[in-house]
Design a protein around this motif. Structure first.
Motif, PDB file in Angstrom:
ATOM      1  N   GLU A  72       0.820  -1.215   0.000  1.00 34.69           N
ATOM      2  CA  GLU A  72       0.000   0.000   0.000  1.00 34.69           C
ATOM      3  C   GLU A  72       0.854   1.265   0.000  1.00 34.69           C
ATOM      4  O   GLU A  72       0.567   2.213  -0.734  1.00 34.69           O
ATOM      5  N   ASN A  73       1.908   1.298   0.805  1.00 33.20           N
ATOM      6  CA  ASN A  73       2.768   2.486   0.831  1.00 33.20           C
ATOM      7  C   ASN A  73       3.453   2.709  -0.512  1.00 33.20           C
ATOM      8  O   ASN A  73       3.596   3.846  -0.965  1.00 33.20           O
ATOM      9  N   GLU A  74       3.877   1.623  -1.142  1.00 36.26           N
ATOM     10  CA  GLU A  74       4.510   1.736  -2.456  1.00 36.26           C
ATOM     11  C   GLU A  74       3.496   2.227  -3.489  1.00 36.26           C
ATOM     12  O   GLU A  74       3.810   3.066  -4.335  1.00 36.26           O
ATOM     13  N   PHE A  75       2.270   1.713  -3.415  1.00 35.11           N
ATOM     14  CA  PHE A  75       1.204   2.161  -4.307  1.00 35.11           C
ATOM     15  C   PHE A  75       0.975   3.664  -4.142  1.00 35.11           C
ATOM     16  O   PHE A  75       0.958   4.418  -5.115  1.00 35.11           O
ATOM     17  N   ASP A  76       0.796   4.083  -2.883  1.00 36.87           N
ATOM     18  CA  ASP A  76       0.563   5.507  -2.605  1.00 36.87           C
ATOM     19  C   ASP A  76       1.705   6.364  -3.139  1.00 36.87           C
ATOM     20  O   ASP A  76       1.476   7.386  -3.790  1.00 36.87           O
ATOM     21  N   GLY A  77       2.927   5.955  -2.863  1.00 38.06           N
ATOM     22  CA  GLY A  77       4.083   6.715  -3.304  1.00 38.06           C
ATOM     23  C   GLY A  77       4.176   6.810  -4.813  1.00 38.06           C
ATOM     24  O   GLY A  77       4.489   7.873  -5.363  1.00 38.06           O
ATOM     25  N   PHE A  78       3.892   5.705  -5.497  1.00 39.54           N
ATOM     26  CA  PHE A  78       3.977   5.700  -6.952  1.00 39.54           C
ATOM     27  C   PHE A  78       2.920   6.609  -7.561  1.00 39.54           C
ATOM     28  O   PHE A  78       3.214   7.440  -8.422  1.00 39.54           O
ATOM     29  N   VAL A  79       1.683   6.470  -7.107  1.00 42.04           N
ATOM     30  CA  VAL A  79       0.595   7.290  -7.655  1.00 42.04           C
ATOM     31  C   VAL A  79       0.810   8.767  -7.316  1.00 42.04           C
ATOM     32  O   VAL A  79       0.616   9.643  -8.158  1.00 42.04           O
ATOM     33  N   ASP A  80       1.250   9.038  -6.090  1.00 40.87           N
ATOM     34  CA  ASP A  80       1.462  10.428  -5.671  1.00 40.87           C
ATOM     35  C   ASP A  80       2.552  11.128  -6.473  1.00 40.87           C
ATOM     36  O   ASP A  80       2.500  12.340  -6.658  1.00 40.87           O
ATOM     37  N   GLN A  81       3.539  10.371  -6.968  1.00 41.82           N
ATOM     38  CA  GLN A  81       4.619  11.009  -7.738  1.00 41.82           C
ATOM     39  C   GLN A  81       4.247  11.233  -9.202  1.00 41.82           C
ATOM     40  O   GLN A  81       4.981  11.905  -9.922  1.00 41.82           O
ATOM     41  N   LEU A  82       3.125  10.704  -9.636  1.00 43.28           N
ATOM     42  CA  LEU A  82       2.670  10.957 -11.000  1.00 43.28           C
ATOM     43  C   LEU A  82       2.273  12.424 -11.141  1.00 43.28           C
ATOM     44  O   LEU A  82       1.821  13.048 -10.179  1.00 43.28           O
ATOM     45  N   THR A  83       2.408  12.955 -12.331  1.00 41.44           N
ATOM     46  CA  THR A  83       1.969  14.332 -12.559  1.00 41.44           C
ATOM     47  C   THR A  83       0.448  14.406 -12.452  1.00 41.44           C
ATOM     48  O   THR A  83      -0.244  13.371 -12.513  1.00 41.44           O
ATOM     49  N   GLU A  84      -0.062  15.607 -12.331  1.00 42.11           N
ATOM     50  CA  GLU A  84      -1.512  15.783 -12.257  1.00 42.11           C
ATOM     51  C   GLU A  84      -2.193  15.242 -13.508  1.00 42.11           C
ATOM     52  O   GLU A  84      -3.241  14.589 -13.425  1.00 42.11           O
ATOM     53  N   ASP A  85      -1.602  15.486 -14.670  1.00 39.65           N
ATOM     54  CA  ASP A  85      -2.167  14.975 -15.924  1.00 39.65           C
ATOM     55  C   ASP A  85      -2.175  13.448 -15.947  1.00 39.65           C
ATOM     56  O   ASP A  85      -3.130  12.827 -16.422  1.00 39.65           O
ATOM     57  N   GLU A  86      -1.111  12.834 -15.437  1.00 37.68           N
ATOM     58  CA  GLU A  86      -1.047  11.365 -15.391  1.00 37.68           C
ATOM     59  C   GLU A  86      -2.091  10.811 -14.428  1.00 37.68           C
ATOM     60  O   GLU A  86      -2.748   9.811 -14.722  1.00 37.68           O
ATOM     61  N   GLN A  87      -2.248  11.439 -13.282  1.00 41.88           N
ATOM     62  CA  GLN A  87      -3.249  10.982 -12.316  1.00 41.88           C
ATOM     63  C   GLN A  87      -4.658  11.108 -12.884  1.00 41.88           C
ATOM     64  O   GLN A  87      -5.486  10.203 -12.717  1.00 41.88           O
ATOM     65  N   THR A  88      -4.916  12.209 -13.569  1.00 46.61           N
ATOM     66  CA  THR A  88      -6.223  12.414 -14.188  1.00 46.61           C
ATOM     67  C   THR A  88      -6.491  11.347 -15.243  1.00 46.61           C
ATOM     68  O   THR A  88      -7.583  10.784 -15.307  1.00 46.61           O
ATOM     69  N   ALA A  89      -5.498  11.046 -16.064  1.00 40.52           N
ATOM     70  CA  ALA A  89      -5.643  10.010 -17.086  1.00 40.52           C
ATOM     71  C   ALA A  89      -5.862   8.643 -16.449  1.00 40.52           C
ATOM     72  O   ALA A  89      -6.661   7.844 -16.941  1.00 40.52           O
ATOM     73  N   LEU A  90      -5.182   8.385 -15.340  1.00 37.48           N
ATOM     74  CA  LEU A  90      -5.346   7.115 -14.640  1.00 37.48           C
ATOM     75  C   LEU A  90      -6.790   6.935 -14.176  1.00 37.48           C
ATOM     76  O   LEU A  90      -7.385   5.865 -14.349  1.00 37.48           O
ATOM     77  N   VAL A  91      -7.362   7.984 -13.614  1.00 39.07           N
ATOM     78  CA  VAL A  91      -8.764   7.925 -13.180  1.00 39.07           C
ATOM     79  C   VAL A  91      -9.681   7.725 -14.386  1.00 39.07           C
ATOM     80  O   VAL A  91     -10.619   6.922 -14.333  1.00 39.07           O
ATOM     81  N   ALA A  92      -9.394   8.407 -15.488  1.00 38.24           N
ATOM     82  CA  ALA A  92     -10.216   8.252 -16.690  1.00 38.24           C
ATOM     83  C   ALA A  92     -10.163   6.819 -17.217  1.00 38.24           C
ATOM     84  O   ALA A  92     -11.195   6.247 -17.586  1.00 38.24           O
ATOM     85  N   ILE A  93      -8.989   6.216 -17.227  1.00 39.23           N
ATOM     86  CA  ILE A  93      -8.841   4.818 -17.661  1.00 39.23           C
ATOM     87  C   ILE A  93      -9.630   3.900 -16.736  1.00 39.23           C
ATOM     88  O   ILE A  93     -10.321   2.982 -17.183  1.00 39.23           O
ATOM     89  N   PHE A  94      -9.550   4.166 -15.446  1.00 40.93           N
ATOM     90  CA  PHE A  94     -10.305   3.406 -14.447  1.00 40.93           C
ATOM     91  C   PHE A  94     -11.802   3.502 -14.739  1.00 40.93           C
ATOM     92  O   PHE A  94     -12.511   2.493 -14.743  1.00 40.93           O
TER      93      PHE A  94
END
Length: 108
Positions: free
Chosen positions: A23-45
């Motif tokens: 879980e900590n690794e997941f949080d760290g990986f997602v948190d280091q993504l850019t805002e655009d990458e995080q937004t795209a990740l949610v859209a893919i989801f």
């Protein structure tokens, strides 16, 4: 073109499958993504769970950007089928998620 690489989505899928141990690794990986990458990740989801069609990717991205109120990692962890939805989303977009995951497990 997606504003996030397939490899990064595949890494999130792998980490999502091991949330009980990573879980900590997941949080760290997602948190280091850019805002655009995080937004795209949610859209893919969302595409993977059927909230949007693959043809509506840009609308899904815009909606994810407009409605972001919770940290992305926290939001995504709220789904017990996170990895499946991300895989399905990539597949709907014509991207072979399994191949990307295999490449991360067995780099050439």
């Amino acid at each position: 073109m997606l504003p996030i690489s397939t490899d990064k989505v595949a890494e999130v899928i792998i980490l999502a499958r091991e949330l009980d141990r990573a879980e900590n690794e997941f949080d760290g990986f997602v948190d280091q993504l850019t805002e655009d990458e995080q937004t795209a990740l949610v859209a893919i989801f969302w595409i993977g769970r059927g909230s949007f069609d693959a043809d509506d990717l840009q609308q899904a991205i815009a909606t994810a950007e407009a409605e972001a109120t919770t940290p992305t990692a926290q939001y995504l962890k709220g789904s017990p089928h996170l990895a499946d939805h991300l895989e399905n989303g990539l597949e709907a977009l014509g991207i072979n998620a399994g191949a990307a995951e295999d490449d991360l497990y067995r780099p050439t």
